[in-house]
Each structure stands twice: as C-alpha cells, then as structure tokens.
Motif scaffolding. Sequence first.
Motif, PDB file in Angstrom:
ATOM      1  N   LYS A 203       5.816  10.749   0.415  1.00 44.85           N
ATOM      2  CA  LYS A 203       4.447  10.277   0.243  1.00 44.85           C
ATOM      3  C   LYS A 203       3.974   9.539   1.489  1.00 44.85           C
ATOM      4  CE  LYS A 203       4.415   9.967  -4.800  1.00 44.85           C
ATOM      5  NZ  LYS A 203       4.133   9.117  -5.968  1.00 44.85           N
ATOM      6  N   GLY A 204       2.770   9.898   1.957  1.00 45.48           N
ATOM      7  CA  GLY A 204       2.199   9.249   3.124  1.00 45.48           C
ATOM      8  C   GLY A 204       1.662   7.872   2.771  1.00 45.48           C
ATOM      9  N   PRO A 205       2.031   6.832   3.511  1.00 44.74           N
ATOM     10  CA  PRO A 205       1.593   5.466   3.169  1.00 44.74           C
ATOM     11  C   PRO A 205       0.129   5.190   3.474  1.00 44.74           C
ATOM     12  CG  PRO A 205       2.842   5.454   5.211  1.00 44.74           C
ATOM     13  CD  PRO A 205       2.938   6.854   4.670  1.00 44.74           C
ATOM     14  N   LEU A 206      -0.529   6.083   4.227  1.00 45.04           N
ATOM     15  CA  LEU A 206      -1.925   5.870   4.574  1.00 45.04           C
ATOM     16  C   LEU A 206      -2.844   6.893   3.918  1.00 45.04           C
ATOM     17  CD1 LEU A 206      -1.575   4.864   8.332  1.00 45.04           C
ATOM     18  CD2 LEU A 206      -1.824   3.392   6.328  1.00 45.04           C
ATOM     19  N   HIS A 207      -2.431   7.373   2.754  1.00 41.90           N
ATOM     20  CA  HIS A 207      -3.317   8.198   1.937  1.00 41.90           C
ATOM     21  C   HIS A 207      -3.728   7.359   0.730  1.00 41.90           C
ATOM     22  CE1 HIS A 207      -4.731  11.390  -0.771  1.00 41.90           C
ATOM     23  NE2 HIS A 207      -4.935  12.100   0.336  1.00 41.90           N
ATOM     24  N   GLU A 208      -5.016   7.363   0.427  1.00 42.96           N
ATOM     25  CA  GLU A 208      -5.539   6.445  -0.582  1.00 42.96           C
ATOM     26  C   GLU A 208      -4.845   6.591  -1.928  1.00 42.96           C
ATOM     27  OE1 GLU A 208      -9.862   4.851  -2.266  1.00 42.96           O
ATOM     28  OE2 GLU A 208      -9.759   6.570  -0.896  1.00 42.96           O
ATOM     29  N   SER A 209      -4.485   7.812  -2.295  1.00 42.93           N
ATOM     30  CA  SER A 209      -3.847   8.026  -3.599  1.00 42.93           C
ATOM     31  C   SER A 209      -2.449   7.419  -3.664  1.00 42.93           C
ATOM     32  CB  SER A 209      -3.783   9.519  -3.915  1.00 42.93           C
ATOM     33  OG  SER A 209      -2.914  10.179  -3.013  1.00 42.93           O
ATOM     34  N   ASN A 210      -1.854   7.097  -2.507  1.00 48.69           N
ATOM     35  CA  ASN A 210      -0.491   6.556  -2.485  1.00 48.69           C
ATOM     36  C   ASN A 210      -0.456   5.041  -2.299  1.00 48.69           C
ATOM     37  OD1 ASN A 210       0.548   9.153  -2.747  1.00 48.69           O
ATOM     38  ND2 ASN A 210       0.706   9.453  -0.535  1.00 48.69           N
ATOM     39  N   THR A 211      -1.621   4.409  -2.191  1.00 45.65           N
ATOM     40  CA  THR A 211      -1.629   2.963  -1.962  1.00 45.65           C
ATOM     41  C   THR A 211      -1.134   2.175  -3.173  1.00 45.65           C
ATOM     42  OG1 THR A 211      -3.985   2.913  -2.566  1.00 45.65           O
ATOM     43  CG2 THR A 211      -3.445   3.037  -0.212  1.00 45.65           C
ATOM     44  N   GLU A 212      -1.096   2.825  -4.355  1.00 44.71           N
ATOM     45  CA  GLU A 212      -0.522   2.169  -5.527  1.00 44.71           C
ATOM     46  C   GLU A 212       0.997   2.278  -5.522  1.00 44.71           C
ATOM     47  OE1 GLU A 212      -2.254   0.327  -7.572  1.00 44.71           O
ATOM     48  OE2 GLU A 212      -4.074   0.820  -6.456  1.00 44.71           O
ATOM     49  N   THR A 213       1.503   3.262  -4.794  1.00 44.96           N
ATOM     50  CA  THR A 213       2.953   3.454  -4.700  1.00 44.96           C
ATOM     51  C   THR A 213       3.579   2.457  -3.735  1.00 44.96           C
ATOM     52  OG1 THR A 213       2.742   5.820  -5.180  1.00 44.96           O
ATOM     53  CG2 THR A 213       4.766   5.104  -4.093  1.00 44.96           C
ATOM     54  N   TYR A 214       2.881   2.183  -2.643  1.00 54.60           N
ATOM     55  CA  TYR A 214       3.417   1.325  -1.590  1.00 54.60           C
ATOM     56  C   TYR A 214       2.973  -0.121  -1.763  1.00 54.60           C
ATOM     57  CZ  TYR A 214       5.007   5.292   1.243  1.00 54.60           C
ATOM     58  OH  TYR A 214       5.661   6.396   1.711  1.00 54.60           O
ATOM     59  N   THR A 215       3.756  -1.028  -1.182  1.00 60.46           N
ATOM     60  CA  THR A 215       3.410  -2.439  -1.046  1.00 60.46           C
ATOM     61  C   THR A 215       3.186  -2.730   0.428  1.00 60.46           C
ATOM     62  OG1 THR A 215       4.714  -3.080  -2.980  1.00 60.46           O
ATOM     63  CG2 THR A 215       4.199  -4.813  -1.385  1.00 60.46           C
ATOM     64  N   TYR A 216       2.118  -3.473   0.733  1.00 57.33           N
ATOM     65  CA  TYR A 216       1.766  -3.786   2.117  1.00 57.33           C
ATOM     66  C   TYR A 216       1.713  -5.305   2.275  1.00 57.33           C
ATOM     67  CZ  TYR A 216       0.036   1.010   1.574  1.00 57.33           C
ATOM     68  OH  TYR A 216      -0.082   2.343   1.288  1.00 57.33           O
ATOM     69  N   LYS A 217       2.415  -5.846   3.255  1.00 53.90           N
ATOM     70  CA  LYS A 217       2.452  -7.284   3.486  1.00 53.90           C
ATOM     71  C   LYS A 217       2.125  -7.573   4.956  1.00 53.90           C
ATOM     72  CE  LYS A 217       3.689  -8.645  -0.650  1.00 53.90           C
ATOM     73  NZ  LYS A 217       2.814  -9.536  -1.463  1.00 53.90           N
ATOM     74  N   LEU A 218       1.214  -8.527   5.158  1.00 47.65           N
ATOM     75  CA  LEU A 218       0.816  -8.928   6.506  1.00 47.65           C
ATOM     76  C   LEU A 218       1.834  -9.927   7.048  1.00 47.65           C
ATOM     77  CD1 LEU A 218      -1.283  -8.839   8.793  1.00 47.65           C
ATOM     78  CD2 LEU A 218      -2.490 -10.702   7.628  1.00 47.65           C
ATOM     79  N   LEU A 219       2.511  -9.532   8.123  1.00 48.24           N
ATOM     80  CA  LEU A 219       3.546 -10.380   8.711  1.00 48.24           C
ATOM     81  C   LEU A 219       2.989 -11.316   9.772  1.00 48.24           C
ATOM     82  CD1 LEU A 219       6.411  -7.755   9.168  1.00 48.24           C
ATOM     83  CD2 LEU A 219       5.954  -9.232   7.210  1.00 48.24           C
ATOM     84  N   GLY A 220       1.856 -10.970  10.364  1.00 48.63           N
ATOM     85  CA  GLY A 220       1.298 -11.776  11.435  1.00 48.63           C
ATOM     86  C   GLY A 220       0.673 -10.880  12.483  1.00 48.63           C
ATOM     87  N   GLN A 221       0.702 -11.344  13.732  1.00 51.46           N
ATOM     88  CA  GLN A 221       0.142 -10.563  14.827  1.00 51.46           C
ATOM     89  C   GLN A 221       1.192 -10.339  15.898  1.00 51.46           C
ATOM     90  OE1 GLN A 221      -3.363 -12.694  16.142  1.00 51.46           O
ATOM     91  NE2 GLN A 221      -4.552 -12.105  14.321  1.00 51.46           N
ATOM     92  N   LYS A 222       0.995  -9.242  16.645  1.00 54.45           N
ATOM     93  CA  LYS A 222       1.982  -8.869  17.660  1.00 54.45           C
ATOM     94  C   LYS A 222       1.288  -8.095  18.766  1.00 54.45           C
ATOM     95  CE  LYS A 222       6.591  -6.798  18.071  1.00 54.45           C
ATOM     96  NZ  LYS A 222       7.703  -6.136  17.332  1.00 54.45           N
ATOM     97  N   GLN A 223       1.788  -8.266  19.997  1.00 55.48           N
ATOM     98  CA  GLN A 223       1.251  -7.538  21.141  1.00 55.48           C
ATOM     99  C   GLN A 223       1.851  -6.128  21.182  1.00 55.48           C
ATOM    100  OE1 GLN A 223      -0.967  -8.474  23.789  1.00 55.48           O
ATOM    101  NE2 GLN A 223      -1.524 -10.063  22.298  1.00 55.48           N
ATOM    102  N   ILE A 224       0.974  -5.125  21.178  1.00 55.04           N
ATOM    103  CA  ILE A 224       1.393  -3.720  21.278  1.00 55.04           C
ATOM    104  C   ILE A 224       0.656  -3.102  22.457  1.00 55.04           C
ATOM    105  CG2 ILE A 224       1.454  -1.462  20.153  1.00 55.04           C
ATOM    106  CD1 ILE A 224       3.329  -3.476  18.870  1.00 55.04           C
ATOM    107  N   ASP A 225       1.413  -2.783  23.512  1.00 55.28           N
ATOM    108  CA  ASP A 225       0.836  -2.186  24.720  1.00 55.28           C
ATOM    109  C   ASP A 225      -0.330  -3.024  25.240  1.00 55.28           C
ATOM    110  OD1 ASP A 225       2.647  -0.070  24.540  1.00 55.28           O
ATOM    111  OD2 ASP A 225       1.303   1.103  23.263  1.00 55.28           O
ATOM    112  N   GLY A 226      -0.134  -4.344  25.226  1.00 56.46           N
ATOM    113  CA  GLY A 226      -1.150  -5.234  25.761  1.00 56.46           C
ATOM    114  C   GLY A 226      -2.287  -5.554  24.828  1.00 56.46           C
TER     115      GLY A 226
END
Length: 790
Positions: A203-226
């Motif tokens: 199941k793809g985690p970024l498909h709307e129908s699967n957002t009930e299957t997955y749990t998403y938690k905000l860990l903070g912020q991070k530098q990615i490629d500047g």
Amino acid sequence: MIEKIIKYQVINLRYLLIVPFLLSCILVTAQDTEQSRQIIKNIQDLSEKDSLPDAKDIILKVIEQYGEKGYKSEPFYFHNLYRKTSVDAVLNKDSIESQLAHMRNSSDLISRFVIRPFDFSFQYARSNGKSDEANVTVLLFEDYKSIFADNLNKKRGQTIHASQNNGIFETIGHKNISYFLDEIFGDINLFKETNDIMLLAFKGPLHESNTETYTYKLLGQKQIDGQTCNEIAFFCTNMKENAFAGNLYTSIGENPKLIKAQFTFNNRESANFLKDILLTHSFSLQDSIIIPVKQESILLIGDDANRMMAAKRTDIFLNYNFDKPDQNIRWGVSREKGYFRRDTTFWTTIRPIPLTNSQKQIGNLEQAADSSKRFRRLERVISLVLSGSYSLGGIEGPVELGPLTHFLSYNDMEGLRIRVGGNTTIRFSDQFQLGGYIAYGTKDTRVKHQANLVYSLSPKQKYLWEYPKKLFSFTYASDLNIPGQDMLLMNRDHFAQSFTHAPTNNMSLQRIGLLTFESENSSNLTYKIGGKITYDKPLGVVQYVRAISPTDTTVIDNITSSDLILSLRFAPGERFIQRKEKRTAIRRAAFELDVTYRRGIKGLFGADYGYNAVNFNLFRRFDFTRNIAQVDTYLSGGKIWGRVPFPLLFIPEGNQSYVFNSRAYNVMNFYEFATDRFIAGSVNSTFDWSPIRLFNPNNKIKICVGSKIIYGPLSEENDPAYHPDLFMFNNGIRALGNTPYAEFNIGLANIFNMIRIDYSRRLTYLDSDDTTEGNKITRGTILFSGSFSF
C-alpha cells in the motif's frame, strides 16, 4: 511472502535464475544496510508516540499538491530516464585471500561444483571508496529511454535509445535476469494505491485511501539538500499488512510538497529471503511542477557486510519538457535501430552518473569467465538444464542438439523411439534459424522427421522469439500424432510421457505443412495468421469407417484438410522468462484471452472438407488478501460450422502420463471424446496451509484442490448416427454426450520446495461402452509435477 505468490512454474528455470542473485551482489556498503535497520529502529523506539504531533493533515495536503501539480497531471510531459541495475559481490578486503583459500580447499559437492567455478572473479575486486570493502560487479544493466504522454488524448509512448546487458551469466540470458529483477524491484510510486515489489502488492503511504492504514508523526525539521523540511515518520501498526515504513521530508508552508522519501518494509518478515531493503525517492520542482529526479532501490542478502548479497537499481529522471509534442511523434513503444549495440562513446556521453571502479571491470571479468574451464563447465550444465540442448562449438556455439529429454521415449505403437534433432542459434544468425529432427521407432520401423525455418524481422540478442516477436515461420513434419494434440508443439515423446496408465495405441500418421506470421506489440497483444495443410492416416486401433448400409462398411485410408488460421492473444501486464520459443510467466497477466478462427477450404490442395471453427480460452487469477489462497480459473469454448468427421472435431486434450498437467484432463484418455461445440471450465486453488502444519507449524507445504468440467453434446449435424457419410465412432473414440465430463484433483505442493503430488479422479463416464472396447478407463491416479517457491 514471495513464496505465497510464485507457484507452479518450471522448477529448474526458477532455481537457476536465483543462482546468480544468490551467488553475487551489488555495490552496497554497511552504511546502506544500517540505514534500513535504523529506520525501523527509530520508529520502534519512538518515545511517547501518542504525544508526538499527528502529521496526517500535512500528508493530505502533500497528496493534494501532487494531484494538482504532479508532472503526470500536466496536459503533456516528456522526460528521459537513465536506469542502472547492477549485481556485485561485496567482500572484506582483509579476508579475500582466506575466503579464496576456503573456496578452493572445501571438498563438499556444492563448493567443488557450484562455488569454486567463481574463484577467478576475486582478482577483479575493486574498492569503491570504502577502505575495508572490495566489490566484484558480475552483472551490469543500463537503459536509456524517452518517456512521453498526451493526457488530453490519452496517449502514451516511449522510445528506447540504448540498452546494454553485461555480465557472466549469459547462458541464463541477461534479458531473462533483467525481467526477473524488474519484478523483484517492482514499480514503486508512493502516490499510488498499490505498489508492486518482489511480486507483492504494498500500500502506498501517499494515496488518500491508505491514510487510514498508516500512522504519520511529525518528528521535527531537518535540512535536506540545503532546504529546511518537515520530517515525518510513517508506519503501519497492523504488522500483517503489506506496507512501508520510513521518513518523508516535505517542504514547509501552506502547500507542502514531497522533497524526499526514505523507507523500507514495515514488517521485516515481508522481506522473506532478503536481509534488508532500502528505498530512496527524491523530488524537485520545475516551473512549479513536482517532478521525480532520482530513485534508488537496494536489496540486501547475507549475514553481515562482509558477506553481503544484494541488488541495487538507480533511476535518474532528466530533461523534462511540458510542451505539446511534435505531431510526428511515434506513440507506443519503439526502439531505435541498433539500440542494444551502442558503443562506449555513446554511453559515456549520455550516462548521468559514472561507473564505479568495480563496474568498470565488467568487461575484463567477462573475458576471464570465458577462459575459466570450471566456470564454462558450470555454464554448460546450467544451459543443459535450462534449454535441454547441448551446444556444439562452445557454450554459445552456432548449433545445438536437443532437446535431450526427447532423444529416447517409449509408446505402444512405436516401441522404443529414438530421436535426434537440433537447431542453429543466435550465434549462427540473429534473425534466421534452421531446425528439425529425425526419429525412428523400433516397433513400427518407420522414419519420421520435421524441418522448420524461422525468420525474425529484427535482430535478437539470444532467441528469435524474444519480446516483441515479429517473425515468419515455416514447418513441415511427418510423424505419428495423437489426434487432438498439436503435433508441431507436441510433448508426447518427452521421456516422462513413456510411463502411462493406459495404452497409447490410437495415433495417426500426419504430414503437416504450416506457414505463419506472428507479431506482438507493447500492449502484449499478439496476432498470428497462417495456412496449414494436414494429411491424416490412422495407424492405430481407431479407423476411419463409413457405414454404406446397416450391414456394410468401408474403410477410408486417409483424409486431408487445408486451413486458413487467424489467432489473437491478449495478456496485458504479463511478464515472462524466455526459453527459446517457450515462455515461463514470472507474473501472469490480469487476464489472458486467446481466440482462434479456422477456415477449412474444401478442394484447396486436395482438402476433403469445408468448415468454419472458432474457439477461445480465458484465464483469470485471483489472489486473496494476506495470501490465504491463490485461485486460477480457466474458461474455454468452441463451435464448428459444417459437417465434418470426428478427426476434424474438437478433441479434448487427455493425459495418460503420470505427470500432472494443469491444462489437460488428467484422467481422460487420449482421443477419448469428440464434439462440435463445447463450453469448459476449470478451477485450481492453492492454499497456504496443509494438515502437516498441525504437527509442524513452520512447514511450507501447501494444499492444492482443483476441478475440471467440459460440456458439449455432439449435434445431429456431425453425428454419424444421422449422417452415414461421416465416420463411425470406434475403438475408444466416442461422442461427448449430454452428461458433462468432470474430474477433480487434490494434492500437496512445495514438498522439499520443488515437488507436487496430486490424486486425480474422474467423476463421470466411469464405465466403458461399446466405443471404448480395448481402451482402458482410468478412474483415478497419482500424478507428479514440479512446484517451486522462494
């Protein structure tokens, strides 16, 4: 698990395809391995998960943004794709000599005959930037193509500019290995509802129908490629789901967009034989349009970084363009002339990432493999098992003899049958092949033969039948055949068919000439047109007899038919491995449809009858969730218009051997029934359970249950009881009546990971009648076949 998906394929082919994968691996470091482990560890060790901010709202906005501004939502798009897939052995430089010594001094059979032939490869180990590791690249595949679409008119296309496959397993076929790896790596798009990887649907985690299957938690912020990004952990609490787990990095603001994703399997048991898997997807913006720029997939096998076996694939997306395409653009899949013969200069020019030190040695490794007697000996054994043929003039010689499994066989009419045959190979010509055989029976003392010629409109790399096929073929054969079976594709003289539970005494001498043209396209739609002439002279117990009067009959020596043939086959999404003209499915199509039309023309080349015939076959596979069971279903039917004798009617395929055949009727005799109309169906189910697990829960044996039925009472139009000019049924052949023929089977599969045993029993037509005199009816029998799972 993969083992719950792959079943009932040719055992030796599947084992040998996994050999190079298990004996080797790719440029992967301990750091890559640790990343996969760390992702799962971080998620498992998240303290106070419930108190962490929920990031589902951010994810829903990311999904919305991709739906609005993802590149595939543009009216038109174009981009190039460079793909590199490699397979390396990763060694600890300090232990190379000790490992080599152990390999050469081990006396067990596996080490002597399977492992030791690879000892030459150690000298090509090269460091790729990590001081304690050395890699040996044994397979390197590169592809470069253009991909484009017109969403307004729903058109898709791609042009393959270049492709090269290098490595030391050419006897298996680099294309076959490439197709196999394609299915293992799968096609992953996090925004899709389901993603195929390792032959499983995740199941793809970024498909709307699967957002009930997955749990998403905000860990903070991070530098990615500047760029400062939100770091979001995602996972699935239900460990039985096929799901991913990892980190998503999104832009910050009202309209967040995905910048990067790094993830692995949510449940490590889903990896089955894999030690680790790490997937990384990177995205960027071009004119406010979200575009993928790089995707990496790393699959690891092994105990530690010093004995790693793995595979890595890197996709680089470049040269995006969203203008309206040129009107002369060619839609569908096309290949530039000589696309698989590009020189080093071309690859150096278009390659967006350089080859590693070990990958640069692939040419030298191939030459060393050619010079190694042990390795060439192993290759010859693998070639014999795969193709059943022996190559003359080296492992890739211009001529090969075979199939060896058909050299000796036995049947009641020929006695001991001796057959010698062979064909030219791609080394002789990459567009043209000659082949054939001569056979002799010690009992009938008759010489039989076949000759065939095949011409491909485009050059091929290993077999003329490689996808996509576009070829002419002509075959002439003079041999004994069981009516109802295709002599040109026959398997009746395979050694295993020598052992039968009923006599094989009803064959005819057939002389067949067949000319065809076959073509398939990128949608897996294949059509074949041709003409066929058949001379048929009965030599067994069945005779061609007409009733002149109630007390007088006449025997007809032979009949001739001339057919024009048109057939279509559609199998969308099918992936397979090529073995000469045969294909073994890695992944079956969503459905497979075959339709054939035959027009018999009376008087053409002496043909005795005119008629029209149509028949179809439909296949559909059903996989139940969580791999509880797999069900294969077949539906077929056909009808003949015109009055013809029983040799030209539909004759259901029987099976008198002790080898289980999923398509034939396993307890029906050869040449037992005939009809001019029928509808038939079969169901074969495989359950991921067997009674043995009551005593051994870890046992992998599976239970198989199936049934087959065919209904089709012979019409009056072709019933000799109403038309004396038709041949009388006699000596084993009879009309299919108002009662359907039915049989069932039950058995165990995956015994020792490679054997299947079934008991088959017929449910109707249990007793002999006047037409079956001298032909034994088998009510039930034990049958054997191959079964393999990872």
